[in-house]
Design an enzyme around this catalytic site. Structure first.
Site, PDB file in Angstrom:
ATOM      1  N   TYR A  91       0.822  -1.206   0.000  1.00  0.00           N
ATOM      2  CA  TYR A  91       0.000   0.000   0.000  1.00  0.00           C
ATOM      3  C   TYR A  91       0.863   1.265   0.000  1.00  0.00           C
ATOM      4  O   TYR A  91       1.760   1.433   0.822  1.00  0.00           O
ATOM      5  CB  TYR A  91      -0.902  -0.016   1.230  1.00  0.00           C
ATOM      6  CG  TYR A  91      -2.002   1.011   1.249  1.00  0.00           C
ATOM      7  CD1 TYR A  91      -2.620   1.450   0.081  1.00  0.00           C
ATOM      8  CD2 TYR A  91      -2.475   1.522   2.458  1.00  0.00           C
ATOM      9  CE1 TYR A  91      -3.652   2.366   0.112  1.00  0.00           C
ATOM     10  CE2 TYR A  91      -3.515   2.442   2.503  1.00  0.00           C
ATOM     11  CZ  TYR A  91      -4.096   2.864   1.320  1.00  0.00           C
ATOM     12  OH  TYR A  91      -5.126   3.774   1.357  1.00  0.00           O
ATOM     13  N   SER A 182       1.151  -7.829   1.576  1.00  0.00           N
ATOM     14  CA  SER A 182       0.250  -6.836   2.163  1.00  0.00           C
ATOM     15  C   SER A 182      -0.830  -6.423   1.152  1.00  0.00           C
ATOM     16  O   SER A 182      -1.646  -7.259   0.773  1.00  0.00           O
ATOM     17  CB  SER A 182       1.059  -5.636   2.668  1.00  0.00           C
ATOM     18  OG  SER A 182       0.279  -4.825   3.503  1.00  0.00           O
ATOM     19  N   GLN A 183      -0.849  -5.166   0.691  1.00  0.00           N
ATOM     20  CA  GLN A 183      -1.789  -4.822  -0.375  1.00  0.00           C
ATOM     21  C   GLN A 183      -1.580  -5.737  -1.566  1.00  0.00           C
ATOM     22  O   GLN A 183      -2.538  -6.165  -2.228  1.00  0.00           O
ATOM     23  CB  GLN A 183      -1.612  -3.366  -0.807  1.00  0.00           C
ATOM     24  CG  GLN A 183      -2.497  -2.985  -2.005  1.00  0.00           C
ATOM     25  CD  GLN A 183      -2.207  -1.582  -2.522  1.00  0.00           C
ATOM     26  OE1 GLN A 183      -3.003  -0.670  -2.332  1.00  0.00           O
ATOM     27  NE2 GLN A 183      -1.072  -1.400  -3.172  1.00  0.00           N
ATOM     28  N   ASP A 272       1.732  -9.939  13.596  1.00  0.00           N
ATOM     29  CA  ASP A 272       1.444  -8.829  12.697  1.00  0.00           C
ATOM     30  C   ASP A 272       0.553  -7.797  13.399  1.00  0.00           C
ATOM     31  O   ASP A 272      -0.563  -8.105  13.810  1.00  0.00           O
ATOM     32  CB  ASP A 272       0.748  -9.358  11.436  1.00  0.00           C
ATOM     33  CG  ASP A 272       0.774  -8.370  10.276  1.00  0.00           C
ATOM     34  OD1 ASP A 272       0.754  -7.157  10.526  1.00  0.00           O
ATOM     35  OD2 ASP A 272       0.806  -8.827   9.122  1.00  0.00           O
ATOM     36  N   HIS A 301       4.612  -7.779  10.305  1.00  0.00           N
ATOM     37  CA  HIS A 301       4.465  -7.246   8.949  1.00  0.00           C
ATOM     38  C   HIS A 301       5.848  -6.829   8.458  1.00  0.00           C
ATOM     39  O   HIS A 301       6.167  -5.635   8.383  1.00  0.00           O
ATOM     40  CB  HIS A 301       3.500  -6.061   8.986  1.00  0.00           C
ATOM     41  CG  HIS A 301       2.674  -5.890   7.763  1.00  0.00           C
ATOM     42  ND1 HIS A 301       1.603  -6.684   7.461  1.00  0.00           N
ATOM     43  CD2 HIS A 301       2.758  -5.008   6.738  1.00  0.00           C
ATOM     44  CE1 HIS A 301       1.036  -6.288   6.334  1.00  0.00           C
ATOM     45  NE2 HIS A 301       1.748  -5.271   5.862  1.00  0.00           N
TER      46      HIS A 301
END
Length: 318
Positions: A91, A182-183, A272, A301
């Site tokens: 992101y 992630s994204q 995370d 993360h």
């Protein structure tokens, strides 16, 4: 390691918000819009080149007229169809340096890395401005029609890129894989759901899942901060909460997971603090295909040791 939900519960957890009743009709309509777009594909030879691979900047037109940028690498002297791998980034970021992606060309694969519209790369956001906008994308369009949600368009960009890749004469359409962190992990799921011909998918701690759970946990990490900020600024008493979560359900990847047919290799860090593990399990538990989940108990993360090697072996199946 302090889990926000016991692991035994996470392994059964099905998410906090069901899909809207017209969820399938919504995505059928969205895909119809995507199919009607003239992609106007453009290839430009990149400044970065090697003696064994060719590098290109690829552009195509996505829904609502945005020009989408892709880094494209192919092995030199191609004599037959070869596998391809598509990457989606995190992101607010962009696809990183060419040199980092040469591993795929070295094994004879084509590589495609998509810059998400309006983030840190070279893809456009046509929502009133030209150029990038970077953040606030979950709530973009939330006040209007669900058809105008920005992540709807980004999901469709991912699906459209897969369509373009599989249509190329030098790519074996039945040997295409997707991955991202992630994204990028969320877009991996969305792409495989909207283009079920994808063969392999490797999502890593996927974002954009189980939004109601995220707000209940009061996650203030930058990735999801805009949700809390939206309520604080536009619905401080949460009077529209049900309506807002119903809209968000269209772009909640847990609701797309059941459509995925690709073989899955997913990775999750149980520590995370950005994308809560329970939200990731909500996605994994709804996958109905051949799947494997790699758990990192003491990682969050961040970079996950050995995972790139696991991906290399996984995509060898192509």
């Amino acid at each position: 390691m302090l889990l926000e939900m016991p692991l035994a519960e996470m392994k059964k957890y099905q998410g906090s918000t069901p899909a809207a009743e017209d969820f399938n009709a919504y995505w059928k309509r969205a895909l119809k819009e995507m199919q009607a777009v003239s992609a106007e594909i453009e290839l430009k030879r990149a400044d970065f080149q090697t003696n064994f691979a060719e590098c290109f900047d690829l552009y195509f037109t996505g829904v609502r007229g945005a020009r989408i940028h892709v880094k494209y690498i192919r092995p030199k002297n191609i004599k037959s169809e070869q596998p391809a791998v598509i990457e989606f980034h995190g992101y607010g970021c962009k696809i990183e340096d060419w040199a980092d992606k040469l591993i795929f060309a070295a094994r004879g694969y084509s590589y495609f890395g998509m810059d998400c519209r309006g983030q840190a790369g070279y893809s456009e956001d046509t929502g009133g401005v030209i150029g990038n906008t970077r953040n606030g994308h979950i709530i973009r369009g939330l006040a209007g029609s669900p058809d105008d949600l920005l992540f709807r368009h980004i999901f469709l960009d991912a699906a459209q890129l897969a369509k373009i890749v599989m249509a190329r004469e030098d790519v074996a359409a039945d040997r295409v894989g997707v991955y991202g962190y992630s994204q990028g992990g969320a877009l991996t799921i969305a792409c495989a759901a909207l283009q079920p011909a994808i063969k392999l998918a490797a999502p890593v701690y996927p974002f954009l899942a189980d939004y109601k759970r995220v707000t209940q946990l009061d996650i203030e990490a930058s990735a999801y901060a805009e949700l809390k900020d939206y309520f604080r600024k536009f619905d401080p008493l949460h009077k529209k909460q049900l309506e807002l979560f119903q809209k968000l359900s269209y772009i909640d990847i847990q609701n797309l997971a059941a459509r995925v047919k690709a073989q899955i290799l997913m990775a999750t860090g149980l520590s995370d603090q950005v994308c809560p593990p329970s939200t990731q399990f909500a996605v994994y538990n709804k996958l109905k295909t051949n799947k494997e989940l790699i758990l990192y108990p003491d990682f969050g993360h961040e970079d996950l040791p050995g995972l790139r090697d696991s991906h290399y072996k996984f995509f060898a199946q192509l």
